[in-house]
Design a protein around this motif. Structure first.
Motif, short mmCIF file in Angstrom:
data_model
loop_
_atom_site.label_atom_id
_atom_site.label_comp_id
_atom_site.label_asym_id
_atom_site.label_seq_id
_atom_site.Cartn_x
_atom_site.Cartn_y
_atom_site.Cartn_z
N SER A 185 0.85 -1.20 0.00
CA SER A 185 0.00 0.00 0.00
C SER A 185 0.87 1.24 0.00
O SER A 185 1.95 1.25 0.61
N TYR A 186 0.40 2.27 -0.69
CA TYR A 186 1.02 3.58 -0.54
C TYR A 186 0.58 4.16 0.80
O TYR A 186 -0.53 3.89 1.28
N ILE A 187 1.49 4.94 1.42
CA ILE A 187 1.10 5.70 2.60
C ILE A 187 1.38 7.18 2.36
O ILE A 187 2.26 7.52 1.56
N ALA A 188 0.63 8.03 3.01
CA ALA A 188 0.81 9.48 2.90
C ALA A 188 0.88 10.06 4.30
O ALA A 188 0.37 9.46 5.26
N TYR A 189 1.53 11.20 4.45
CA TYR A 189 1.70 11.81 5.77
C TYR A 189 0.64 12.88 5.99
O TYR A 189 0.47 13.78 5.17
N ASN A 190 -0.09 12.75 7.10
CA ASN A 190 -1.10 13.74 7.48
C ASN A 190 -0.43 14.77 8.37
O ASN A 190 -0.11 14.51 9.54
N THR A 191 -0.17 15.96 7.82
CA THR A 191 0.57 16.98 8.56
C THR A 191 -0.19 17.49 9.77
O THR A 191 0.42 17.89 10.77
N LYS A 192 -1.52 17.46 9.71
CA LYS A 192 -2.31 17.94 10.84
C LYS A 192 -2.22 16.98 12.02
O LYS A 192 -2.04 17.40 13.18
N LYS A 210 -8.16 0.41 4.47
CA LYS A 210 -8.78 1.30 3.50
C LYS A 210 -8.06 2.64 3.46
O LYS A 210 -7.42 3.04 4.42
N ALA A 211 -8.18 3.32 2.31
CA ALA A 211 -7.60 4.66 2.18
C ALA A 211 -8.17 5.56 3.27
O ALA A 211 -9.38 5.59 3.49
N GLY A 212 -7.29 6.28 3.96
CA GLY A 212 -7.73 7.16 5.04
C GLY A 212 -7.50 6.60 6.42
O GLY A 212 -7.57 7.34 7.42
N ASP A 213 -7.21 5.28 6.52
CA ASP A 213 -6.91 4.69 7.83
C ASP A 213 -5.64 5.33 8.40
O ASP A 213 -4.61 5.40 7.72
N ILE A 214 -5.71 5.77 9.65
CA ILE A 214 -4.59 6.45 10.30
C ILE A 214 -3.77 5.42 11.07
O ILE A 214 -4.31 4.68 11.90
N LEU A 215 -2.48 5.35 10.82
CA LEU A 215 -1.61 4.35 11.43
C LEU A 215 -1.21 4.80 12.83
O LEU A 215 -0.57 5.84 13.00
N MET A 216 -1.55 3.98 13.84
CA MET A 216 -1.32 4.35 15.23
C MET A 216 -0.14 3.59 15.85
O MET A 216 0.75 4.20 16.45
N GLU A 217 -0.13 2.26 15.72
CA GLU A 217 0.92 1.44 16.35
C GLU A 217 1.28 0.26 15.45
O GLU A 217 0.44 -0.28 14.74
N ILE A 218 2.56 -0.11 15.51
CA ILE A 218 3.03 -1.35 14.88
C ILE A 218 3.69 -2.18 15.97
O ILE A 218 4.69 -1.74 16.57
N ASP A 219 3.12 -3.35 16.25
CA ASP A 219 3.62 -4.22 17.33
C ASP A 219 3.80 -3.45 18.63
O ASP A 219 4.81 -3.60 19.34
N GLY A 220 2.82 -2.60 18.94
CA GLY A 220 2.83 -1.87 20.21
C GLY A 220 3.66 -0.61 20.22
O GLY A 220 3.67 0.12 21.21
N LYS A 221 4.38 -0.30 19.11
CA LYS A 221 5.21 0.91 19.06
C LYS A 221 4.41 2.05 18.47
O LYS A 221 3.90 1.96 17.35
N ASP A 222 4.31 3.15 19.24
CA ASP A 222 3.55 4.31 18.82
C ASP A 222 4.23 4.97 17.61
O ASP A 222 5.45 5.17 17.60
N LEU A 223 3.44 5.32 16.59
CA LEU A 223 3.99 5.91 15.36
C LEU A 223 3.88 7.42 15.33
O LEU A 223 4.20 8.04 14.31
#
Length: 419
Positions: free
Chosen positions: A102-109, A130-143
């Motif tokens: 998947s492509y990811i984009a950075y939400n500056t806000k 889905k497009a628009g899903d905000i990435l919060m954690e990967i394996d418990g690590k805050d992004l």
């Protein structure tokens, strides 16, 4: 008398040759001695640390950091890949990697990355992202606060490995619904040409994202398809294309240039690192007008293609100054399954200029490096006699801000818009 004079000249010549040979061998022997001496010192230090240091050292970690710091003093492209990291090197060469697709984009806000577009049939799509899903954690690590490159690195890994991904999905009430997925990485092939189209006025458009893998075949097919659809001119979009294989850049240039044209020359310390690359085949089209879009992320093989088309007056370059990477790397096999990607030469495009922007050989006192100042760049000439300069990437023929690209082109080349 004449014989005696000739004899004296011969004696002097032999003496001079012997002196030069002596100092040459002495210089070579001294260099070999310095290398052997420092290797012995390094080996002794590791052994002393292993025996006497208060805590037990991890030899893999300690020596790896020593290697990485040694290579850091050279340039950022000379890198060591131990056996367990070979997949990363293979990804660079072949353009494939273990990931979610998947492509990811950075939400500056929000200061977070988000899913931009999951590719059909990939782990991201299968999991239901889905497009628009905000990435919060990967394996418990805050992004939070991590940029796209850092998040992308965490999403990637060996095919077959799994990880837990927490996201927040915007809902119809204006809030965000937390969700969690377990995703198994698969081998992903980056699309070399993510988008093509015939625009108004029969302008053909090809977005070329990489020179890794075998993009020249895809490019040829895309170009011929556009011509069948009525394209009478062509825009090649190389923005943010970080390069890849030199041969692929030469092959694509060959589609628009006559057979036998020099596209790039490499020059290194040893004979094997020096080569001249020419167009070897008959072209597809010598007459179609071409514009090439570039920006500061256009690098390496992208600069070979855009720079050669500029130097041979075959295309108009539009955008901003390119990155300026004129260094060539070659993988070298090492013991125990390791590989070193080492800079062996610089490349020179048809006018004779090198586009390398940063002078890694001459560092500042603090170890930092700077770009070559404009005052030290040299003037070269295109085939038609136009002035171009070395030492700072490829300067466009037309400098234009992204916001001023007309009509559909503005939307096509926006960084965060994925097709």
């Amino acid at each position: 008398m004449k014989k005696m004079l000739n004899r004296r000249i011969a004696i002097v010549a032999v003496a001079v040759i012997a002196t030069v040979a002596f100092f040459s061998f002495k210089s070579g022997d001294d260099r070999n001695f310095q290398i052997a001496k420092n290797l012995d010192i390094f080996n002794a230090i590791v052994k002393e640390l292993d025996m006497f240091y208060v805590d037990t050292i991890d030899p893999n970690k300690t020596i790896r950091e020593g290697i990485d710091n040694m290579l850091y003093t050279l340039d950022p492209y000379t890198e060591y890949y131990p056996e367990e990291d070979q997949s990363e090197l293979e990804q660079m060469i072949k353009g494939s990697f273990g990931g979610i697709g998947s492509y990811i984009a950075y939400n500056t806000k929000l200061k977070r990355s988000m899913i931009s577009e999951p590719f059909e049939g990939t782990p991201a799509a299968k999991a239901g992202l889905k497009a628009g899903d905000i990435l919060m954690e990967i394996d418990g690590k805050d992004l939070a606060g991590k940029n796209n490159a850092e998040v992308s690195q965490m999403l990637r890994g060996q095919a077959g490995t799994s990880f837990k991904l927490k996201i927040e999905r915007p809902n119809v009430k204006g809030g965000r619904t937390p969700m969690e997925f377990t995703i198994v990485r698969e081998s992903i092939q980056n699309p070399a040409i993510p988008y093509t189209a015939v625009l108004d006025n029969n302008i053909g458009y090809i977005s070329l994202s990489t020179f890794s893998g075998n993009p020249s075949k895809e490019f040829k097919k895309a170009f011929l398809d556009l011509k069948k659809q009525g394209a009478t001119s062509l825009v090649i979009d190389l923005r943010s294309n970080g390069g890849g294989l030199l041969d692929e850049a030469v092959e694509i240039a060959n589609y628009f240039l006559p057979r036998g044209k020099v596209i790039v020359t490499t020059k290194g310390k040893i004979k094997q690192a020096s080569n001249t690359y020419k167009t070897l085949r008959e072209p597809l089209d010598l007459d179609i007008p071409i514009a090439v879009l570039v920006n500061s992320g256009t690098a390496s093989a992208s600069e070979i293609l855009s720079g050669s088309l500029q130097d041979l007056d075959r295309a108009v370059i539009v955008g901003n100054r390119t990155f300026g990477k004129g260094l060539v790397q070659v993988p070298r096999s090492l013991p125990y399954g390791g590989t070193m990607k080492v800079t062996t030469s610089k490349y020179y495009i048809p006018s004779g200029r090198c586009v390398q922007a940063i002078d890694y050989k001459h560092r500042n006192e603090d170890g930092s490096v700077g770009t070559i100042p404009d005052s030290l760049t040299k003037v070269f000439y295109t085939a038609a006699g136009r002035e171009v300069r070395d030492g700072g990437g490829v300067m466009p023929d037309i400098t234009i801000k992204q916001e001023k690209l007309p009509n559909i082109l503005f939307y096509l080349v926006r960084d965060n818009l994925i097709f």
